[in-house]
Design a protein around this motif. Structure first.
Motif, PDB file in Angstrom:
ATOM      1  N   ALA B 106     102.796 -18.013 -29.389  1.00 40.35           N
ATOM      2  CA  ALA B 106     101.998 -16.722 -29.491  1.00 40.35           C
ATOM      3  C   ALA B 106     100.989 -16.781 -28.450  1.00 40.35           C
ATOM      4  CB  ALA B 106     101.690 -16.973 -30.933  1.00 40.35           C
ATOM      5  N   ALA B 107     100.501 -18.220 -28.413  1.00 38.28           N
ATOM      6  CA  ALA B 107      99.515 -18.312 -27.330  1.00 38.28           C
ATOM      7  C   ALA B 107      99.961 -18.244 -25.792  1.00 38.28           C
ATOM      8  CB  ALA B 107      98.793 -19.925 -27.100  1.00 38.28           C
ATOM      9  N   TRP B 108     101.142 -18.393 -25.295  1.00 39.22           N
ATOM     10  CA  TRP B 108     101.975 -18.225 -24.183  1.00 39.22           C
ATOM     11  C   TRP B 108     101.969 -16.631 -24.102  1.00 39.22           C
ATOM     12  CZ3 TRP B 108     106.697 -15.585 -23.441  1.00 39.22           C
ATOM     13  CH2 TRP B 108     107.217 -15.606 -22.158  1.00 39.22           C
ATOM     14  N   ALA B 109     102.399 -15.730 -25.053  1.00 31.61           N
ATOM     15  CA  ALA B 109     102.603 -14.543 -24.858  1.00 31.61           C
ATOM     16  C   ALA B 109     101.156 -13.802 -24.599  1.00 31.61           C
ATOM     17  CB  ALA B 109     103.441 -13.797 -26.111  1.00 31.61           C
ATOM     18  N   VAL B 125     103.926  -8.300 -29.747  1.00 42.89           N
ATOM     19  CA  VAL B 125     104.698  -8.975 -28.954  1.00 42.89           C
ATOM     20  C   VAL B 125     104.453 -10.466 -29.168  1.00 42.89           C
ATOM     21  CG1 VAL B 125     105.044  -9.605 -26.499  1.00 42.89           C
ATOM     22  CG2 VAL B 125     105.299  -7.197 -26.977  1.00 42.89           C
ATOM     23  N   VAL B 126     102.996 -10.812 -29.229  1.00 40.93           N
ATOM     24  CA  VAL B 126     102.482 -12.052 -29.451  1.00 40.93           C
ATOM     25  C   VAL B 126     103.124 -12.792 -30.743  1.00 40.93           C
ATOM     26  CG1 VAL B 126     100.498 -13.285 -29.919  1.00 40.93           C
ATOM     27  CG2 VAL B 126     100.338 -11.966 -28.002  1.00 40.93           C
ATOM     28  N   MET B 127     103.193 -11.840 -31.809  1.00 37.72           N
ATOM     29  CA  MET B 127     103.861 -12.472 -33.029  1.00 37.72           C
ATOM     30  C   MET B 127     105.193 -12.707 -32.912  1.00 37.72           C
ATOM     31  SD  MET B 127     101.257 -11.513 -36.050  1.00 37.72           S
ATOM     32  CE  MET B 127     101.909 -10.707 -37.099  1.00 37.72           C
ATOM     33  N   LEU B 128     105.893 -11.852 -32.454  1.00 34.15           N
ATOM     34  CA  LEU B 128     107.262 -12.196 -32.217  1.00 34.15           C
ATOM     35  C   LEU B 128     107.571 -13.213 -31.218  1.00 34.15           C
ATOM     36  CD1 LEU B 128     108.756  -8.294 -32.119  1.00 34.15           C
ATOM     37  CD2 LEU B 128     108.885 -10.213 -33.891  1.00 34.15           C
ATOM     38  N   SER B 129     106.838 -13.260 -30.167  1.00 36.60           N
ATOM     39  CA  SER B 129     106.932 -14.539 -29.460  1.00 36.60           C
ATOM     40  C   SER B 129     106.834 -15.866 -30.513  1.00 36.60           C
ATOM     41  CB  SER B 129     105.958 -14.505 -28.287  1.00 36.60           C
ATOM     42  OG  SER B 129     106.058 -15.629 -27.613  1.00 36.60           O
ATOM     43  N   GLY B 130     105.846 -15.968 -31.228  1.00 40.32           N
ATOM     44  CA  GLY B 130     105.705 -16.984 -32.079  1.00 40.32           C
ATOM     45  C   GLY B 130     106.904 -17.234 -32.737  1.00 40.32           C
ATOM     46  N   ALA B 131     107.184 -16.194 -33.379  1.00 38.36           N
ATOM     47  CA  ALA B 131     108.533 -16.422 -34.358  1.00 38.36           C
ATOM     48  C   ALA B 131     109.653 -16.857 -33.619  1.00 38.36           C
ATOM     49  CB  ALA B 131     108.767 -15.068 -34.959  1.00 38.36           C
ATOM     50  N   ALA B 132     110.012 -16.598 -32.305  1.00 36.91           N
ATOM     51  CA  ALA B 132     111.136 -16.712 -31.502  1.00 36.91           C
ATOM     52  C   ALA B 132     110.995 -18.025 -31.337  1.00 36.91           C
ATOM     53  CB  ALA B 132     110.992 -15.976 -30.299  1.00 36.91           C
ATOM     54  N   PHE B 133     109.832 -18.589 -31.050  1.00 34.52           N
ATOM     55  CA  PHE B 133     109.688 -20.056 -30.617  1.00 34.52           C
ATOM     56  C   PHE B 133     109.886 -20.882 -31.829  1.00 34.52           C
ATOM     57  CE2 PHE B 133     107.504 -21.101 -26.273  1.00 34.52           C
ATOM     58  CZ  PHE B 133     107.627 -19.956 -25.806  1.00 34.52           C
ATOM     59  N   GLY B 134     109.499 -20.391 -33.078  1.00 30.78           N
ATOM     60  CA  GLY B 134     109.584 -21.155 -34.144  1.00 30.78           C
ATOM     61  C   GLY B 134     111.259 -21.397 -34.480  1.00 30.78           C
ATOM     62  N   ALA B 135     111.814 -20.136 -34.099  1.00 30.25           N
ATOM     63  CA  ALA B 135     113.408 -20.089 -34.340  1.00 30.25           C
ATOM     64  C   ALA B 135     114.010 -20.999 -33.593  1.00 30.25           C
ATOM     65  CB  ALA B 135     113.711 -18.748 -34.146  1.00 30.25           C
ATOM     66  N   LEU B 136     113.626 -21.097 -32.106  1.00 31.33           N
ATOM     67  CA  LEU B 136     114.120 -21.985 -31.285  1.00 31.33           C
ATOM     68  C   LEU B 136     114.127 -23.476 -31.535  1.00 31.33           C
ATOM     69  CD1 LEU B 136     113.542 -20.331 -27.797  1.00 31.33           C
ATOM     70  CD2 LEU B 136     115.547 -20.551 -29.036  1.00 31.33           C
ATOM     71  N   GLY B 173      96.747 -33.952 -22.746  1.00 25.01           N
ATOM     72  CA  GLY B 173      97.192 -34.737 -22.003  1.00 25.01           C
ATOM     73  C   GLY B 173      97.784 -34.125 -20.614  1.00 25.01           C
ATOM     74  N   SER B 174      97.277 -32.912 -20.538  1.00 30.71           N
ATOM     75  CA  SER B 174      97.747 -32.219 -19.260  1.00 30.71           C
ATOM     76  C   SER B 174      96.992 -30.803 -18.990  1.00 30.71           C
ATOM     77  CB  SER B 174      99.538 -31.690 -19.719  1.00 30.71           C
ATOM     78  OG  SER B 174      99.273 -30.755 -20.399  1.00 30.71           O
ATOM     79  N   ARG B 175      97.350 -30.379 -17.905  1.00 30.04           N
ATOM     80  CA  ARG B 175      96.419 -29.062 -17.616  1.00 30.04           C
ATOM     81  C   ARG B 175      97.697 -28.012 -17.557  1.00 30.04           C
ATOM     82  NH1 ARG B 175      91.533 -29.000 -17.267  1.00 30.04           N
ATOM     83  NH2 ARG B 175      90.540 -31.284 -17.163  1.00 30.04           N
ATOM     84  N   THR B 176      98.008 -27.533 -18.505  1.00 30.22           N
ATOM     85  CA  THR B 176      99.167 -26.276 -18.411  1.00 30.22           C
ATOM     86  C   THR B 176      98.119 -25.114 -18.856  1.00 30.22           C
ATOM     87  OG1 THR B 176      99.322 -26.683 -20.830  1.00 30.22           O
ATOM     88  CG2 THR B 176     100.812 -27.703 -19.447  1.00 30.22           C
ATOM     89  N   LEU B 177      98.990 -24.181 -18.809  1.00 33.59           N
ATOM     90  CA  LEU B 177      98.222 -22.724 -19.009  1.00 33.59           C
ATOM     91  C   LEU B 177      97.578 -22.765 -20.370  1.00 33.59           C
ATOM     92  CD1 LEU B 177      99.853 -20.210 -20.585  1.00 33.59           C
ATOM     93  CD2 LEU B 177     101.753 -20.974 -18.766  1.00 33.59           C
ATOM     94  N   TRP B 178      98.178 -23.593 -21.171  1.00 39.42           N
ATOM     95  CA  TRP B 178      97.753 -23.460 -22.654  1.00 39.42           C
ATOM     96  C   TRP B 178      96.362 -23.972 -22.884  1.00 39.42           C
ATOM     97  CZ3 TRP B 178     103.002 -24.014 -21.860  1.00 39.42           C
ATOM     98  CH2 TRP B 178     103.740 -23.301 -22.607  1.00 39.42           C
TER      99      TRP B 178
END
Lengths: 513, 370
Positions: B106-109, B125-136, B173-178
């Motif tokens: 969700a944060a990525w989207a 879109v953000v909610m569905l993205s989160g759902a898709a990540f959870g499913a994956l 631990g890193s510097r990602t877009l999150w």
């Protein structure tokens, strides 16, 4: 037809002088919602073969369990040689010389015969003297005509041999009274004959045998006395030669029963199901071996055989649940190799599996939901139409159920079988051309057997091609127009029903040709 | 069990009367309060005032109930996720990890996509993205289960730890877009269009309605659809499903993926609602594991999940509030109360299905007789 109740009522108590080896006095046993034994009297003389006959749920197994100490009666008493005994467990029963051989064997598959026999014997010392045990097992086996190798591993034995192990075990433990629960259910005809010989030998040696059975035909010969139960009560007790099967059936069911042969009344039509050299290999073994057969419209072809000779695989091949590794299956002129079960159904094939509750029906689902199991369903399940259908068959086939919403596992065997038959045979009667039916009356009451036979006969009259695969030879003989015998996956014998040598069929079932 | 001359037995009920469904939970709750009350007395607290406070802070006060509803929102989703899988005898224990992945997705989207989307589309879109990540996240356990029969219990559970460390890596631990570019380790906020406003000054977000509607929809869908029918046949008897020509692997994979998607949705609700970012704070709450308990309490009934999620969230909120009251009750005792309620609620089931019977053993003397 009126079995005079006075003549057969009660037991064969004679003036109180005789001491019976084992008696039940006014035994009552309740389970939640069921009165399994209602004021039951039962007397077993020494050296007597006494059959407890009754339908499923008549209470005969409950009575046997009370007699061997597995259940304690709610009321009433168990008497051993005229003295009351309070049996607290089967082990306690054994101390009084009472042993029960259950329908489902209680043996350790990985142990040898001798090890199974001495299992639980408290007299054994810490170190076991194998040779002397093998010796004793062999001696008992010889004495009572129970041929068996004491060193054989039980897991590799046939059902009949396992039963011998159970009997030897009971005798080894000093049983004077043997209760055999449905002992012939898993046996081939020659094995049944062998068992009966053993039973006669035991009776001659002064031991008493109680046969618990719902199979009318076989018990008449072997029994000195037959006590019939229905709905938890004793409905009659008759001595040798006093009763024929018809009278016994009436005592069991409470009405007249017709189990006479039913055969095709019209000549058969065109070939609807054809198997040509069909084989199925699994792990390098041919579980179905080059089977060829034809079923024509309006006939019943019966496949006889002892359980475990490839019946199930054969049925699943025809039903499309497995794909043959060789050969051709043709339904109504169409080659169906590799077609799944849904395609098979679409082409007019219905399948009644042997395991009705675990395969043919979904046990926790309602009758209505089970009606739509093998139908094409849309996005939404149409329970309205299924409900109407269920109601109709509940009336037509006299299915005993509180409502069509009842889960099928709550129905009796006969009633759940009627649900399954209704769905497979009647509900799609226009499109169904081929019926594959497996052991349709296994474990059913005599009354339900009569209905099932009638239903299958009707299907034949309506022009269906019926493949009846059954371990019950009597059933095949009663219904089939053509008989095949399956042994180790292969058809070893085939005959028309009007030119049949029953002895040959029996031998073929045992693998002797 | 034999006590004196009496035999005490549990006997299956042939019919469970309708009223028992309501009475058993209430009586269970009372018993739980009695047991927990003993602990409270032992530690020098008045059980009645403590319970009064617990109920007030958890359920009856304005901010109490709104805090509870806010916490219950993602809990409903993880509860639905657990119920969905457990109903089919697929024991997805990985709601916790799937929820983290939902948060990440969700944060990525919300960071990458939301700015380029029309305003109304951003939140869905953000909610569905989160759902898709959870499913994956549950895809591999699902395929392993369907193809090889690998226990989904172990694989989904282990992936929870992977997901946990993934979140830690992204933030600490890193510097990602999150991660927010500032030196202090924290998640990067999503676009404003990807967030929902709360109701007034409460902690309740519109996602509560989404969760509740979803529960009702699932209940209807599984009851009346062919898919719901096939899953219930498969759950009841895999042999029957095979006999009827249903595909076991298709059902297994689809059920586990749906379960993962529901858990992922819990994570995205956290993003569009209170957090607005990948928030390591979620790792402390255990809403995924709690979802399993919530589902079990609801007997895997989707609509009942709403109620049990609110009950559970209230115990959490009220229990936490007890610590900072005038007569502070240690968090450990608050946890004991929670545990007792859950234990008794589950144990009460036994009495709905069975009945206690006390019978005099035949032959033992009757007291007072001759």
């Amino acid at each position: 037809m009126n079995a005079s109740p006075e003549a057969v009522k009660g037991s064969h108590r004679s003036g109180g002088a005789t001491l019976f080896a084992l008696s039940a006095r006014s035994v009552t046993k309740r389970f939640p919602g069921v009165l399994a034994n209602d004021d039951v009297d039962f007397d077993l003389a020494a050296g007597e073969v006494h059959t407890l006959l009754g339908e499923n749920g008549a209470g005969k197994s409950t009575l046997a369990s009370v007699l061997c100490g597995l259940y304690r009666p709610d009321q009433g008493a168990v008497l051993r040689n005229g003295t009351q005994v309070r049996l607290s467990s089967p082990r306690h029963g054994l101390q009084h010389g009472i042993a029960m051989v259950h329908q489902h064997f209680r043996l350790v598959d990985r142990f040898s015969v001798a090890e199974n026999v001495v299992l639980g014997d408290k007299r054994l010392s810490f170190f076991i003297d194998q040779d002397s045990i093998n010796d004793r097992v062999s001696r008992i086996a010889e004495e009572f005509g129970l041929p068996i190798d004491p060193l054989a591993v039980v897991g590799e034995l046939s059902a009949g041999q396992r039963q011998r192990v159970e009997i030897i075990k009971a005798l080894y433990q000093g049983a004077e009274i043997l209760l055999l629960d449905e002992p012939t259910a898993l046996l081939a005809p020659p094995e049944v004959e062998k068992l009966f010989e053993t039973v006669r030998t035991m009776a001659k040696a002064g031991k008493s045998v109680v046969f618990v059975s719902h199979k009318l035909g076989e018990v008449v010969d072997i029994s000195d006395r037959i006590t019939v139960m229905r709905d938890g009560k004793v409905t009659g007790s008759v001595g040798r030669g006093e009763a024929d099967t018809r009278k016994l059936a009436e005592l069991m069911v409470g009405r007249e029963i017709d189990l006479s042969p039913r055969k095709a009344k019209a000549p058969a039509g065109g070939t609807m199901l054809k198997l040509h050299n069909v084989s199925l290999h699994r792990d390098g073994v041919a579980v179905v071996d080059n089977v060829s057969l034809e079923v024509r419209a309006g006939e019943i072809v019966g496949v006889a055989g002892v359980s475990g000779n490839g019946q199930r695989d054969l049925a699943e091949l025809v039903a499309g649940l497995q794909s043959p590794t060789g050969g051709v299956i043709t339904v109504d002129g169409r080659e169906m190799n590799g077609a799944g079960t849904r395609e098979m159904r679409a082409n007019g094939l219905a399948y009644v599996p042997e395991d009705r509750l675990g395969t043919g029906l979904s046990p926790s689902l309602s009758i209505i939901d089970n009606m739509v199991l093998t139908r094409p369903r849309g996005l939404l399940v149409d329970r309205k139409a299924a409900g109407a259908e269920a109601e109709r068959y509940i009336t037509e086939l006299e299915i005993k159920t509180p409502s069509p919403h009842t889960a099928t596992r709550k129905l009796s065997g006969g009633n759940s079988q009627k649900v399954l038959l209704a769905r497979e045979i009647f509900a799609q009667s226009d499109t169904t051309k081929v019926l594959v039916v497996c052991s349709p009356t296994r474990g059913l009451d005599v009354g339900a057997v009569e209905t099932v036979h009638k239903v299958l006969d009707e299907a034949r009259t309506k022009g269906k091609a019926v493949l009846l695969i059954s371990e019950d030879l009597d059933e095949v003989l009663t219904l089939a127009d053509k008989i095949l015998v399956l042994y180790r996956g292969a058809v070893v014998h085939s005959a028309d029903s009007n030119a049949l040598d029953i002895e040959k069929v029996g031998l073929a079932m045992a693998g002797i040709s | 069990m034999i006590v004196g001359g009496y035999r005490i037995e549990l006997e299956p009920r042939l019919k469970s009367p309708r009223w028992l469904v309501y009475v058993v939970p209430v009586v269970s709750l009372l018993f739980a309060f009695v047991v927990a009350g003993i602990f409270l007395l032992g530690t020098g607290h008045n059980p009645f005032t403590t319970y009064g406070k617990l109920i007030d802070k958890g359920y009856t006060s304005y901010y109490g109930i709104t805090d509870t509803l806010g916490l219950a929102t993602p809990l409903i989703c993880t509860g639905l996720a657990a119920a969905f899988a457990f109903r089919m005898n697929l024991f997805n224990i990985g709601e916790e990890g799937q929820m983290y992945l939902g948060m990440i997705g969700a944060a990525w989207a919300g960071i990458v996509l939301a700015d380029n989307l029309p305003g109304v589309a951003a939140v869905p879109v953000v909610m569905l993205s989160g759902a898709a990540f959870g499913a994956l996240w549950v895809l591999v356990p699902a395929v392993l289960r369907a193809r090889l029969g690998t226990s989904e219990i172990v694989s989904t559970l282990l992936l929870n730890y992977v997901a946990l460390n993934l979140v830690n890596f992204l933030i600490f631990g890193s510097r990602t877009l999150w991660r927010d570019p500032s030196p202090f380790p924290d998640g990067q906020l999503v676009a404003d269009s990807a967030r929902l406003d709360r109701f007034g000054t409460t902690n309740v977000y519109p996602t509560l309605l989404i969760a509740a509607i979803l529960a009702v929809f699932l209940w209807l869908f599984m009851r009346f659809s062919n898919y719901g029918y096939e899953t219930s046949v498969f759950a009841d008897s895999p042999n029957t499903a095979r006999y009827a020509g249903m595909s076991a692997s298709r059902l297994t994979v689809s059920v586990l993926l749906s379960s993962g998607a529901l858990a992922g949705l819990a994570g995205s609700m956290y993003v569009v609602g209170p957090a607005g970012k990948v928030d390591p704070g979620l790792l402390q709450v255990g809403l995924g594991y709690a979802g399993i308990v919530v589902a079990a309490l609801a007997r895997y009934n989707f609509v009942a999940v709403i109620l049990t999620a609110v009950l559970f969230a209230g115990l959490r909120v009220g229990g936490a509030a007890l610590q900072i009251s005038s007569d502070p009750v240690p968090i450990a005792i608050a946890t004991v109360i929670q545990g007792a309620v859950l234990l008794f609620a589950l144990g009460g089931e036994m009495f709905r299905k069975n009945r206690l019977r006390v019978r005099r053993i035949a032959g033992s003397p009757v007291r007072g007789a001759a």
